[in-house]
Design an enzyme around this catalytic site. Structure first.
Site, PDB file in Angstrom:
ATOM      1  N   HIS A   1       0.926  -1.080   0.166  1.00 43.18           N
ATOM      2  CA  HIS A   1      -0.161   0.092   0.006  1.00 43.18           C
ATOM      3  C   HIS A   1       0.989   1.228  -0.026  1.00 43.18           C
ATOM      4  CE1 HIS A   1      -3.856  -1.719   1.694  1.00 43.18           C
ATOM      5  NE2 HIS A   1      -3.540  -2.430   0.652  1.00 43.18           N
TER       6      HIS A   1
ATOM      7  N   TYR B   1      -8.830   5.012   7.984  1.00 45.11           N
ATOM      8  CA  TYR B   1      -9.053   5.688   9.363  1.00 45.11           C
ATOM      9  C   TYR B   1     -10.085   6.466   9.515  1.00 45.11           C
ATOM     10  CZ  TYR B   1      -4.718   3.093  10.512  1.00 45.11           C
ATOM     11  OH  TYR B   1      -3.532   2.210  10.706  1.00 45.11           O
TER      12      TYR B   1
ATOM     13  N   PRO C   1      -3.419  -0.135  18.961  1.00 44.32           N
ATOM     14  CA  PRO C   1      -2.857  -0.619  17.710  1.00 44.32           C
ATOM     15  C   PRO C   1      -3.123   0.421  16.362  1.00 44.32           C
ATOM     16  CG  PRO C   1      -4.883  -1.601  18.746  1.00 44.32           C
ATOM     17  CD  PRO C   1      -4.407  -1.076  19.692  1.00 44.32           C
TER      18      PRO C   1
ATOM     19  N   LYS D   1       1.867  -0.465  15.123  1.00 45.91           N
ATOM     20  CA  LYS D   1       3.213  -0.406  15.576  1.00 45.91           C
ATOM     21  C   LYS D   1       3.910  -1.875  16.280  1.00 45.91           C
ATOM     22  CE  LYS D   1       4.656   3.096  13.647  1.00 45.91           C
ATOM     23  NZ  LYS D   1       4.856   2.709  12.186  1.00 45.91           N
TER      24      LYS D   1
ATOM     25  N   TYR E   1       4.294   6.567  10.277  1.00 47.11           N
ATOM     26  CA  TYR E   1       3.665   5.417   9.989  1.00 47.11           C
ATOM     27  C   TYR E   1       4.390   4.394   9.156  1.00 47.11           C
ATOM     28  CZ  TYR E   1      -0.579   2.842   8.893  1.00 47.11           C
ATOM     29  OH  TYR E   1      -1.650   2.028   8.619  1.00 47.11           O
TER      30      TYR E   1
HETATM   31  P1  RFL Z   1       3.207 -12.450  21.353  1.00 49.09           P
HETATM   32  O1  RFL Z   1       2.740 -12.376  20.078  1.00 49.09           O
HETATM   33  O2  RFL Z   1       2.560 -11.934  22.352  1.00 49.09           O
HETATM   34  O3  RFL Z   1       4.209 -13.598  21.619  1.00 49.09           O
HETATM   35  C1  RFL Z   1       4.613 -14.210  22.920  1.00 49.09           C
HETATM   36  C2  RFL Z   1       4.569 -15.474  22.835  1.00 49.09           C
HETATM   37  O4  RFL Z   1       4.986 -16.054  24.234  1.00 49.09           O
HETATM   38  C3  RFL Z   1       4.327 -17.024  24.717  1.00 49.09           C
HETATM   39  N1  RFL Z   1       4.407 -16.941  26.189  1.00 49.09           N
HETATM   40  C4  RFL Z   1       5.173 -17.935  26.890  1.00 49.09           C
HETATM   41  N2  RFL Z   1       5.807 -18.950  26.391  1.00 49.09           N
HETATM   42  C5  RFL Z   1       6.762 -19.643  27.241  1.00 49.09           C
HETATM   43  N3  RFL Z   1       6.661 -19.623  28.840  1.00 49.09           N
HETATM   44  C6  RFL Z   1       5.389 -18.693  28.955  1.00 49.09           C
HETATM   45  N4  RFL Z   1       5.688 -18.363  30.486  1.00 49.09           N
HETATM   46  C7  RFL Z   1       4.915 -17.655  28.196  1.00 49.09           C
HETATM   47  N5  RFL Z   1       4.193 -16.696  28.521  1.00 49.09           N
HETATM   48  C8  RFL Z   1       3.706 -16.384  27.133  1.00 49.09           C
HETATM   49  C9  RFL Z   1       2.647 -16.784  24.226  1.00 49.09           C
HETATM   50  O5  RFL Z   1       2.048 -17.614  24.117  1.00 49.09           O
HETATM   51  C10 RFL Z   1       3.144 -16.051  22.851  1.00 49.09           C
HETATM   52  O6  RFL Z   1       3.012 -17.186  21.936  1.00 49.09           O
HETATM   53  O7  RFL Z   1       4.658 -10.956  21.427  1.00 49.09           O
HETATM   54  P2  RFL Z   1       5.655 -10.626  20.377  1.00 49.09           P
HETATM   55  O8  RFL Z   1       6.456 -11.844  19.884  1.00 49.09           O
HETATM   56  O9  RFL Z   1       6.436  -9.652  21.184  1.00 49.09           O
HETATM   57  O10 RFL Z   1       4.693 -10.107  19.119  1.00 49.09           O
HETATM   58  C11 RFL Z   1       4.021  -8.772  19.481  1.00 49.09           C
HETATM   59  C12 RFL Z   1       2.965  -8.860  18.699  1.00 49.09           C
HETATM   60  O11 RFL Z   1       2.438  -9.820  18.759  1.00 49.09           O
HETATM   61  C13 RFL Z   1       1.915  -7.648  19.174  1.00 49.09           C
HETATM   62  O12 RFL Z   1       2.641  -6.101  19.261  1.00 49.09           O
HETATM   63  C14 RFL Z   1       0.951  -7.262  18.265  1.00 49.09           C
HETATM   64  O13 RFL Z   1       0.179  -8.131  17.835  1.00 49.09           O
HETATM   65  C15 RFL Z   1      -0.055  -6.331  18.955  1.00 49.09           C
HETATM   66  N6  RFL Z   1      -1.522  -6.374  18.546  1.00 49.09           N
HETATM   67  C16 RFL Z   1      -1.811  -5.711  17.272  1.00 49.09           C
HETATM   68  N7  RFL Z   1      -0.855  -4.610  16.967  1.00 49.09           N
HETATM   69  C17 RFL Z   1      -1.246  -4.068  15.702  1.00 49.09           C
HETATM   70  O14 RFL Z   1      -0.077  -3.631  15.135  1.00 49.09           O
HETATM   71  N8  RFL Z   1      -2.448  -4.296  15.111  1.00 49.09           N
HETATM   72  C18 RFL Z   1      -3.280  -5.113  15.872  1.00 49.09           C
HETATM   73  O15 RFL Z   1      -4.347  -5.092  15.177  1.00 49.09           O
HETATM   74  C19 RFL Z   1      -3.185  -5.812  16.992  1.00 49.09           C
HETATM   75  N9  RFL Z   1      -4.113  -6.595  17.501  1.00 49.09           N
HETATM   76  C20 RFL Z   1      -2.484  -7.064  19.126  1.00 49.09           C
HETATM   77  C21 RFL Z   1      -3.574  -7.224  18.748  1.00 49.09           C
HETATM   78  C22 RFL Z   1      -2.202  -7.749  20.288  1.00 49.09           C
HETATM   79  C23 RFL Z   1      -3.043  -8.436  21.084  1.00 49.09           C
HETATM   80  N10 RFL Z   1      -2.802  -9.155  22.459  1.00 49.09           N
HETATM   81  C24 RFL Z   1      -1.240  -9.228  22.843  1.00 49.09           C
HETATM   82  C25 RFL Z   1      -3.804  -9.317  23.533  1.00 49.09           C
HETATM   83  C26 RFL Z   1      -4.569  -8.059  19.359  1.00 49.09           C
HETATM   84  C27 RFL Z   1      -4.322  -8.960  20.408  1.00 49.09           C
HETATM   85  C28 RFL Z   1      -5.338  -9.457  21.266  1.00 49.09           C
HETATM   86  C1  PHB Z   2      -4.690  -4.602  10.745  1.00 48.11           C
HETATM   87  O1  PHB Z   2      -4.618  -4.714   9.409  1.00 48.11           O
HETATM   88  O2  PHB Z   2      -5.071  -5.453  11.480  1.00 48.11           O
HETATM   89  C2  PHB Z   2      -4.414  -3.530  11.418  1.00 48.11           C
HETATM   90  C3  PHB Z   2      -3.855  -2.421  10.551  1.00 48.11           C
HETATM   91  C4  PHB Z   2      -3.648  -0.902  10.966  1.00 48.11           C
HETATM   92  C5  PHB Z   2      -3.684  -0.938  12.330  1.00 48.11           C
HETATM   93  C6  PHB Z   2      -4.101  -1.748  13.077  1.00 48.11           C
HETATM   94  C7  PHB Z   2      -4.413  -3.138  12.325  1.00 48.11           C
HETATM   95  O3  PHB Z   2      -3.624   0.409  12.552  1.00 48.11           O
END
Ligand code: RFL
Ligand code: PHB
Length: 392
Positions: free
Chosen positions: A72, A202, A293, A297, A385
């Site tokens: 994009h 957005y 989110p 980032k 961004y």
């Molecule tokens: P993760 O992906 O949470 O991975 C951590 C892993 O550690 C495991 N774990 C353990 N393993 C062994 N022993 C333990 N005691 C442990 N405790 C936990 C977990 O099961 C997991 O597999 O962290 P990481 O790798 O730092 O990655 C970061 C990203 O996942 C995160 O920043 C983003 O996904 C945040 N986030 C979102 N970011 C966006 O930019 N857009 C989004 O739409 C978005 N949606 C989200 C999200 C984060 C969410 N969380 C954490 C609740 C939606 C959710 C539900």
């Molecule tokens: C997504 O594609 O899930 C997404 C994209 C941009 C955002 C948050 C989530 O700011």
């Protein structure tokens, strides 16, 4: 057992770190409490910065990303019934972002680590870390078969997310925490419907924020600002679509609806814990920081942290050079704070705060008008961004 780097958590941070280390000839073991299927199905982020894509490509991980990712060149900002385009290519000397779901990044990483013979243990329990202030820290856990395991490491990487055990293993007196909870949440719906837009929208609306994003040309992902204590039961599908149609409304244009594949509610929080190192324990990704989110980032910060960490551990373990590990925390925190500010700014510019006075919306609309009419303001949004500072 012995390894050079014990990695807690098989999210994007832990898996990518393990791969980057393997490319440099450094051994690691990754332990994960969840199953492989659970890690591969968890619905989360969807947008990769320019530098994240380049890093994955240079690490040999982008075959499918290059085939299936949707590049994009900008985003739309919608407010006051108008939709404005921000052209990132023009505003940032050609930088773009790519839609490619975190679940796909995780699937690619797991497949590659297993194909390369990487040590990856799923469904462990009772993970613990000890000896962090020595040169031989220990990672212990109960394996899926019930046996208790102890791995002596040179270094432990805490990639275990916000609820993990590694951050609390740093003595509380040595940690500083900054935290802000926002008085609203996001409801995300993944739907079998072709996106009705070519780039993300957005939207600022008197009834609350909405975001239109996508996974493929057949699957849309949409988010809706909801109350901080909202439950999925409060939001049957017809109510979700009605709110989305209202918040994105433009004459002659409509959101394309379709069957829901997943619906989830995510709280909105900013959180930073510093430093990101204690002795031989290094934190990366959500284990150390959380952003709301709105700026997309979270995943990109996790990728940036482990890129810095892989270089720093290469210095330590292959050359006995401690300069980069000594700088690890401050190097990462500079980017973390930039992303924390940007995510807070995007969030507060676009969401309706419950109970806010009428001045809030007027100030938000003035800021949105500025960002869509001043090149200087548009450049600020576009360079943050698409990733600042640039990753390479
Ligand atoms: P993760 O992906 O949470 O991975 C951590 C892993 O550690 C495991 N774990 C353990 N393993 C062994 N022993 C333990 N005691 C442990 N405790 C936990 C977990 O099961 C997991 O597999 O962290 P990481 O790798 O730092 O990655 C970061 C990203 O996942 C995160 O920043 C983003 O996904 C945040 N986030 C979102 N970011 C966006 O930019 N857009 C989004 O739409 C978005 N949606 C989200 C999200 C984060 C969410 N969380 C954490 C609740 C939606 C959710 C539900
Ligand atoms: C997504 O594609 O899930 C997404 C994209 C941009 C955002 C948050 C989530 O700011």
């Amino acid at each position: 057992m012995r390894t050079q780097v014990g990695i807690v958590g098989a999210g994007p941070a832990g898996l990518l770190l393990s791969h980057l280390l393997a490319l440099r000839g450094i051994d690691s073991v990754v332990v994960e409490i969840r199953s492989r299927a659970y890690c591969e199905a968890r619905q989360r982020a969807g947008l990769l910065e320019d530098g994240s894509v380049r890093l994955l490509r240079e690490a040999g991980l982008a075959d499918r990303l290059d085939r299936e990712g949707l590049e994009h060149g900008g985003i739309y900002l919608q407010f006051s019934g108008e939709r404005h385009h921000l052209d990132f290519r023009d505003l940032t000397d050609g930088r773009t972002v790519t839609v490619y779901a975190q679940t796909e990044v995780v699937k690619d990483l797991i497949a590659r680590r297993l194909a390369d013979g990487g040590a990856l243990e799923f469904e462990v329990s009772n993970t613990a870390v000890s000896g962090l202030d020595t040169e031989a820290p220990v990672l212990s856990y109960t394996a899926a078969d019930g046996s208790r395991q102890e791995i002596t490491c040179d270094v432990i990487a805490g990639c275990d997310g916000f609820h993990g055990i590694c951050r609390p293993a740093i003595p509380a007196a040595l940690r500083t925490v900054w935290e802000r909870e926002y008085p609203y949440a996001w409801l995300g719906i993944l739907a079998e419907a072709p996106p009705a837009t070519d780039e993300l929208i957005y939207a600022h609306h008197p009834t609350g924020f909405a975001l239109y994003t996508m996974r493929t040309m057949q699957v849309s992902k949409l988010y809706l600002q909801v109350d901080h204590d909202a439950r999925a039961d409060d939001w049957p599908e017809h109510r979700i679509w009605a709110a989305l149609q209202e918040r994105f409304a433009l004459p002659g244009w409509a959101v394309k609806e379709g069957p829901a594949l997943d619906i989830a509610i995510t709280p909105m929080r900013s959180f930073v814990s510093a430093p990101m190192r204690y002795g031989r324990l290094f934190l990366a990704g959500d284990a150390s920081h959380i952003v709301p989110p709105t700026g997309a980032k979270g995943l990109n910060l996790a990728i940036a942290d482990v890129s810095v960490l892989a270089d720093a551990l290469t210095g330590l373990l292959l050359r006995r050079d401690e300069r980069l590990i000594d700088a690890y925390s401050s190097t990462c925190l500079a980017r973390v704070w930039r992303a924390t500010h940007f995510s807070w700014w995007m969030t507060t510019m676009l969401h309706r705060t419950p109970g806010a006075d009428p001045m809030e919306a007027a100030l938000q609309l003035s800021q949105l008008r500025y960002v869509t009419t001043s090149r200087a303001a548009a450049v600020t949004l576009a360079e943050n961004y698409s990733g600042y500072p640039p990753l390479h």
